[in-house]
Design an enzyme around this catalytic site. Structure first.
Site, PDB file in Angstrom:
ATOM      1  N   ASP A   1     -28.477  15.190  44.467  1.00  0.00           N
ATOM      2  CA  ASP A   1     -29.308  16.442  44.260  1.00  0.00           C
ATOM      3  C   ASP A   1     -30.369  15.649  43.443  1.00  0.00           C
ATOM      4  O   ASP A   1     -30.372  14.687  42.897  1.00  0.00           O
ATOM      5  CB  ASP A   1     -28.637  17.578  43.675  1.00  0.00           C
TER       6      ASP A   1
ATOM      7  N   CYS B   1       0.976  -1.287  -0.350  1.00  0.00           N
ATOM      8  CA  CYS B   1       0.075  -0.103  -0.135  1.00  0.00           C
ATOM      9  C   CYS B   1       0.841   1.252  -0.023  1.00  0.00           C
ATOM     10  O   CYS B   1       0.464   2.282  -0.688  1.00  0.00           O
ATOM     11  CB  CYS B   1      -0.971   0.076   1.307  1.00  0.00           C
TER      12      CYS B   1
ATOM     13  N   ASP C   1     -23.754  22.990  42.791  1.00  0.00           N
ATOM     14  CA  ASP C   1     -23.370  22.629  43.988  1.00  0.00           C
ATOM     15  C   ASP C   1     -22.083  22.482  44.418  1.00  0.00           C
ATOM     16  O   ASP C   1     -21.361  21.709  45.228  1.00  0.00           O
ATOM     17  CB  ASP C   1     -23.984  21.056  43.847  1.00  0.00           C
TER      18      ASP C   1
END
Length: 803
Positions: A509, A107, A702
């Site tokens: 929460d 290749c 928070d």
């Protein structure tokens, strides 16, 4: 024309031939079938250039032909040329390419020979091992887009790499480590061969000139191993001694240096034992252990590298009826982009038109395709799977979520857990003890048997090298962090996993954490007749556009409201601002009540979440919001309970919706109506009761309570990651990463204990044997190296299994 040969697969790419394909190419007079027009075109191009030998030597079938034409013109823009190419003094440009689909040397040969025939290409070099190409071309005769197109026509996908003038730091480190390891390995093989001959000669007799020849040859081979391959040990030892903190490389450098010097002197004198075999073996096995540890560390950083490659090389920017290909560097907030199926999103933004499904797996760990439609958020790096959409850019470059995640990973890689610091401190004292022990052993053997003094001291120095002790924690931490990254959990602080393993309470929460964080307005209740509902919605949208609270997302879809000035926010309570000379507040009832006088009583708590809008004259409207629990919330909390973590909800919402969520999650404890200060006080009270706490929130609103917890976790989905400040970040849509984090942290702690236990046991066993002269230097080399490799391989067990 001859019929194609009876073949069932494409001659070019190896794919199965579709029924009635009808395409073929002729090679050496024989017609071969191909699967499509793209493969036929690629094969014809190869053959027309006289490169038919490619098909003889290729190790694998070629990539499928270029197929549909691809627009590479974005790379001819000045911004792309500045980013990807370097202009030489003679006006030519050079660049590096990553070639997708490159499998073998054939290749590489094909690309080099094909491009060398193209006009304007001055030089091309392809490395099949790394799938990289170095290219130089004349911009006066060809363009970068034409060069890239020529590679694409062959069936390969060229990806230009940003020009940095050098290789990435990790690549350079890996190459240098491999080179040193190779030099040490070759030296070990050769010197071992010579040493076997010397040992055989001692038993069976050997001519003095042959013995001296083998010693000199061993010296020649061992010298580059010591001066080059072992160089990092000498540099590290010198730095640690100058800093007054002797590290684990001090006994290593002493062992290698002393053994080499002794052997050189013995060789030059022509008498005495030589230890070239021990020198090169010690160096090789040490480098092998370090290389395995480095590979594990790099594996933990692979997600960071993969994130850097998520941005597309070009993007389609739309302006009215005109569309043009540009690079991501040219984008700005407000641009409109068209994202085609199969393309990656170049910046954060919201869908303005169209529907699709996206793949966020590398960012979130969630492998399932996620549906997205008008108004939904698209995150940079996301892969568009099915439909064409147009989006409006909101954040680009270093402001994007992708860049924020990358920064969090960098922070994680730079942090160290307490166990690692402790191991380093112990190693420093241990090294000092080893040096004192070596002196004591030397004094004893010089008195008892001077001929055994040096080999015994050398064995003590080698066998007590604290490599295993120092590698025990970092190797395990790297493996655990890599595993969690695959599961969509970012560990931003190394100390978090140690603390998480011992946690017994998890506080969550509700809004945006247990719920999906996609609230919607269900109803608007106007109080009095001062303002209409539409006006109240417009005021609310204007104020909430300045809030980062998850409930503010309910107002995102509303038309932009009037301009707001003098904005101030109170985390977890609400927003205040001035609109057209009037001060308004929106948020929790108590917060709005502070501004209003003579407020009407709030409606009954019916289990729904609501926010209120008011001004100094009183309440104006109540907005009833609805959100749904995350699909895996109940299962996650149940599994955490099985792992020994009791779950609680700590929310600023009203009692009704909080209790409804708590019951839906199995009747867990719930605390409602909490301000940020109340949450902080609650976490401190749990601490005072002896609990070790994991706090889970959105990471922004928070922040104070997250900082107070032993371990903090933030839900990354839908959050501004640039502002998140938590120990763990869950990038997916669910909470399941919490379970994976707890389980992995406990396995991590177990592995660290095993590693440290083995390191201590090995030294307690081996040191007395070495001091008594029962262990030869070469035996000490093998024992120490095996010990180091064992702790690294034990850490790699954390990578096993699917998260």
């Amino acid at each position: 024309m001859d019929a194609p040969t009876r073949e069932t697969r494409c001659f070019h790419c190896g794919s199965a031939l579709p029924a009635g394909a009808g395409f073929s190419v002729r090679v050496d007079g024989i017609a071969h079938p191909v699967c499509c027009a793209g493969c036929a075109a690629a094969a014809d191009l190869i053959l027309s250039q006289g490169l038919a030998r490619y098909y003889e030597f290729r190790a694998e079938p070629a990539p499928r032909g270029g197929g549909a034409a691809r627009d590479w013109t974005a790379f001819d823009r000045q911004a792309a040329l500045r980013r990807y190419t370097h202009e030489r003094a003679d006006g030519e440009r050079e660049l590096s390419l990553q070639i997708e689909g490159l499998h073998c040397a054939a290749c590489a040969w094909l690309i080099e020979n094909s491009l060398s025939r193209a006009a304007g290409v001055r030089q091309v070099s392809v490395n099949p091992a790394s799938a990289r190409a170095e290219l130089r071309y004349d911009p006066g005769r060809t363009t970068l887009s034409q060069v890239l197109g020529a590679i694409h026509v062959l069936g390969f996908v060229p990806l230009p790499l940003s020009f940095t003038g050098g290789m990435a730091a990790e690549t350079a480190e890996r190459r240098a480590a491999l080179t040193r390891l190779g030099v040490a390995g070759l030296g070990m093989m050769q010197v071992t061969t010579y040493t076997v001959s010397l040992y055989a000669g001692l038993m069976q007799g050997i001519a003095p000139q042959i013995e001296q020849f083998l010693r000199f040859v061993s010296l020649l081979v061992a010298t580059p191993v010591v001066l080059y391959a072992a160089q990092p040990f000498f540099r590290s030892a010198w730095r640690s001694l100058r800093a007054g903190r002797p590290g684990m490389d001090v006994p290593v450098a002493l062992s290698i240096g002393a053994a080499y010097a002794w052997s050189v002197a013995a060789t030059l004198r022509g008498r005495g034992a030589v230890y070239f075999d021990s020198v090169v073996m010690f160096t090789f096995f040490l480098l092998l252990g370090r290389y395995v540890e480095m590979a594990l560390r790099h594996r933990a950083g692979l997600k960071h590298d993969a994130l850097a490659r998520l941005l597309p090389v070009s993007v389609l920017r739309v302006s009215g009826a005109h569309a043009e290909r540009v690079t991501p560097d040219e984008l700005a907030a407000g641009d409109r982009l068209r994202v085609l199926p199969g393309e990656r999103v170049a910046a954060d933004g919201r869908i303005a038109g169209g529907r699709t499904e996206v793949d966020e797996s590398l960012l979130t760990g969630e492998s399932a395709a996620q549906p997205r439609g008008a108004g939904d958020l698209l995150v940079a790096g996301t892969l568009n799977l099915t439909g064409t959409v147009e989006m409006t850019v909101t954040r680009v470059g270093q402001d994007s979520s992708l860049a924020a995640v990358s920064r969090l990973l960098e922070r994680a890689q730079s942090s160290r857990p307490r166990a690692a610091d402790l191991a380093d401190r112990v190693a420093a004292w241990f090294v000092t003890g080893v040096l004192l022990l070596a002196v004591a052993v030397a004094l004893y053997w010089l008195h008892a048997d001077p001929s055994r003094a040096f080999p015994t001291v050398l064995a003590v120095l080698v066998v007590t090298c604290p490599c295993a002790l120092s590698l025990a924690t970092p190797a395990a931490l790297a493996a655990g962090t890599a595993r969690l990254a695959r599961a969509g959990v970012l560990v931003t602080r190394g100390r978090a996993l140690e603390r998480l393993a011992g946690a017994d309470c998890i506080v969550l929460d509700k809004t945006g954490t247990l719920t999906r964080g996609e609230p919607r307005i269900e109803s608007v209740t106007v109080v009095g007749e001062r303002l209409a509902a539409d006006r109240c919605l417009a005021l609310a949208a204007a104020l909430e556009s300045h809030s980062s609270h998850p409930l503010a997302r309910a107002f995102v879809q509303l038309p932009p409201g009037p301009e707001v000035s003098a904005v101030s926010t109170v985390a977890g309570s609400g927003v205040e601002g001035t609109i057209e000379g009037v001060r308004y507040r929106i948020g929790r009832l108590g917060y709005v009540r502070e501004l209003c006088t003579g407020m009407a009583a709030p409606a009954d708590d019916d289990g729904a979440t609501s926010v209120v809008l008011g001004d100094s004259a009183g309440l104006l409207a109540t907005f009833r919001l609805a959100d749904t629990l995350r699909a895996d919330a109940r299962a996650t909390l149940a599994r955490l309970g099985e792992l020994g973590l009791g779950a609680e909800i700590a929310s600023g919402d009203r009692p009704g919706p909080v209790q409804t969520a708590a019951q839906a999650l199995g009747g867990i404890a719930a605390h409602s109506g909490l301000t940020a200060e109340d949450k902080l006080a609650h976490v401190r009270a749990l601490h005072a009761a002896g609990h070790r706490i994991v706090m889970v929130g959105d990471g922004v609103n928070d922040a104070p309570v997250l900082a107070a917890a032993d371990v903090s976790a933030a839900i990354g989905a839908g959050t501004d990651l640039a502002r998140v400040n938590a120990d763990l970040v869950l990038l997916g849509e669910g909470l399941g990463g919490l379970v994976e984090a707890v389980e992995t942290s406990r396995r991590l702690l177990s592995v660290i204990r095993q590693n440290l236990g083995w390191a201590v046991l090995y030294n307690l066993t081996a040191v007395p044997l070495a001091a008594c002269g029962w262990i030869e230097p070469w035996m000490a080399v093998i024992g120490m190296s095996a010990s180091s490799l064992l702790v690294v391989l034990n850490a790699m067990r954390l990578l096993g299994g699917r998260p």
